[in-house]
Motif scaffolding. Structure first.
Motif, PDB file in Angstrom:
ATOM      1  N   SER A  80      39.418  41.627  42.140  1.00 48.44           N
ATOM      2  CA  SER A  80      39.094  41.047  40.839  1.00 48.44           C
ATOM      3  C   SER A  80      39.477  39.578  40.771  1.00 48.44           C
ATOM      4  O   SER A  80      40.546  39.177  41.248  1.00 48.44           O
ATOM      5  CB  SER A  80      39.822  41.807  39.729  1.00 48.44           C
ATOM      6  OG  SER A  80      39.541  41.244  38.456  1.00 48.44           O
ATOM      7  N   ASN A  81      38.596  38.791  40.136  1.00 47.25           N
ATOM      8  CA  ASN A  81      38.922  37.412  39.783  1.00 47.25           C
ATOM      9  C   ASN A  81      39.471  37.305  38.363  1.00 47.25           C
ATOM     10  O   ASN A  81      39.880  36.223  37.936  1.00 47.25           O
ATOM     11  CB  ASN A  81      37.682  36.525  39.907  1.00 47.25           C
ATOM     12  CG  ASN A  81      37.282  36.291  41.342  1.00 47.25           C
ATOM     13  OD1 ASN A  81      38.136  36.089  42.205  1.00 47.25           O
ATOM     14  ND2 ASN A  81      35.978  36.334  41.612  1.00 47.25           N
ATOM     15  N   ARG A  82      39.453  38.408  37.635  1.00 52.91           N
ATOM     16  CA  ARG A  82      39.977  38.444  36.276  1.00 52.91           C
ATOM     17  C   ARG A  82      40.712  39.777  36.086  1.00 52.91           C
ATOM     18  O   ARG A  82      40.281  40.643  35.338  1.00 52.91           O
ATOM     19  CB  ARG A  82      38.850  38.293  35.263  1.00 52.91           C
ATOM     20  CG  ARG A  82      39.302  38.107  33.838  1.00 52.91           C
ATOM     21  CD  ARG A  82      38.098  38.012  32.901  1.00 52.91           C
ATOM     22  NE  ARG A  82      38.526  38.055  31.507  1.00 52.91           N
ATOM     23  CZ  ARG A  82      37.688  38.110  30.472  1.00 52.91           C
ATOM     24  NH1 ARG A  82      36.378  38.145  30.677  1.00 52.91           N
ATOM     25  NH2 ARG A  82      38.147  38.158  29.234  1.00 52.91           N
ATOM     26  N   THR A 126      44.477  36.268  41.142  1.00 50.04           N
ATOM     27  CA  THR A 126      43.371  37.105  41.579  1.00 50.04           C
ATOM     28  C   THR A 126      43.871  37.988  42.711  1.00 50.04           C
ATOM     29  O   THR A 126      44.884  37.691  43.358  1.00 50.04           O
ATOM     30  CB  THR A 126      42.170  36.274  42.056  1.00 50.04           C
ATOM     31  OG1 THR A 126      42.532  35.544  43.241  1.00 50.04           O
ATOM     32  CG2 THR A 126      41.715  35.302  40.975  1.00 50.04           C
TER      33      THR A 126
END
Length: 273
Positions: A80-82, A126
């Protein structure tokens, strides 16, 4: 001694297996045996790719109210980047299997089994699995209890191999705790530690105190006192204890008994709901 961590693999019990198990939910504690971590009890999260998780604990009014705990399984290429959608949440990540890449404060960190990460509230980070194998980690989250005049603690990355076991006095080194955060640092409002008992080691009295607990058994087996009940637990089981629930244990062997322990610390008891 080689360190290992029990890791669930999902699947489903066979139709020929017994339905009865050790699962229990009471007004003072809950036990989730490892068999409950099946394919049909997994969840997904927003903004996570090729990832599933088992929710072990979540705040429940009238029970344990301060934290959530997940076992997160990230497939190859997933991540995930968030990862966190609540800016007030602080977290601990503890990797039990595989390899992950954490990007934090402008730097990449290679995580492996035994890696421990503390993430301060509102931290930008991240997490990705660049390998060809599934990776699994525990994710413990708590809404940070800010105090005027005290800064939140900084994020950090370490590994279990780099944290000394502090032995309890008068136990002949049968009971020890690895404390990843300074226990005297009041900036921290939660501690996530690893507790180890050698065979025959014990908590020799019923601990009864205000701290809520989450205990995930990483290795071995024991008999655990929960309120008035002695319960057999083994690696892969999770125990969820309400504040003031009496607890003690006896590690029966033949190997070490170890668990990942959450507790809330260093704050006034809230006087309003």
């Amino acid at each position: 001694m080689t360190t290992r961590y029990y890791t669930p693999r999902g699947g489903l019990p066979a139709q020929t297996e017994l339905t009865t198990d050790r699962s229990v939910f009471t007004e003072a504690y809950a036990v989730l045996p490892r068999r409950t971590m099946s394919d049909i009890t997994t969840s997904r999260l927003p903004f996570w790719d090729d990832t599933r998780l088992w929710v072990l604990a979540r705040p429940l009014t009238g029970f344990s109210e301060t934290f959530s705990q997940y076992i997160v399984e990230v497939g190859p290429g997933g991540g995930s980047n968030r990862p966190e959608t609540d800016p007030a949440a602080e977290s601990v990540l503890f990797v039990v299997d595989g390899e992950l890449r954490l990007h934090l404060a402008g730097a990449d960190h290679a995580l492996r089994a035994g890696s421990y990460v503390f993430l301060s509230p509102a931290e930008q980070w991240t997490l990705h699995n660049d390998s060809s194998e599934t990776a699994t980690f525990h994710w413990i989250r708590k809404r940070y209890a800010a105090v005027d005049g005290i800064d939140a603690p900084e994020s950090f990355v370490t590994h279990e191999d780099d944290v000394e076991i502090g032995m309890m006095p008068d136990t002949d080194d049968a009971w020890g705790t690895q404390r990843f955060a300074d226990p005297d640092d009041v900036r921290h409002d939660m501690h996530v530690n690893i507790v180890t008992f050698e065979p025959g080691g014990a908590i020799p009295f019923p601990e009864t105190h205000v701290m809520e607990h989450g205990l995930y058994v990483l290795e071995g087996k024991a008999v655990y006192l929960l309120n008035k009940d002695w319960v057999e637990v083994q690696e892969g089981d999770f125990m969820w204890l309400r504040a003031f629930c009496p607890q003690a244990c006896y590690a029966g062997g033949p190997g070490r008994f170890r668990y990942l322990l959450y507790k809330d610390v260093h704050r006034h008891a809230p006087l309003t709901l």
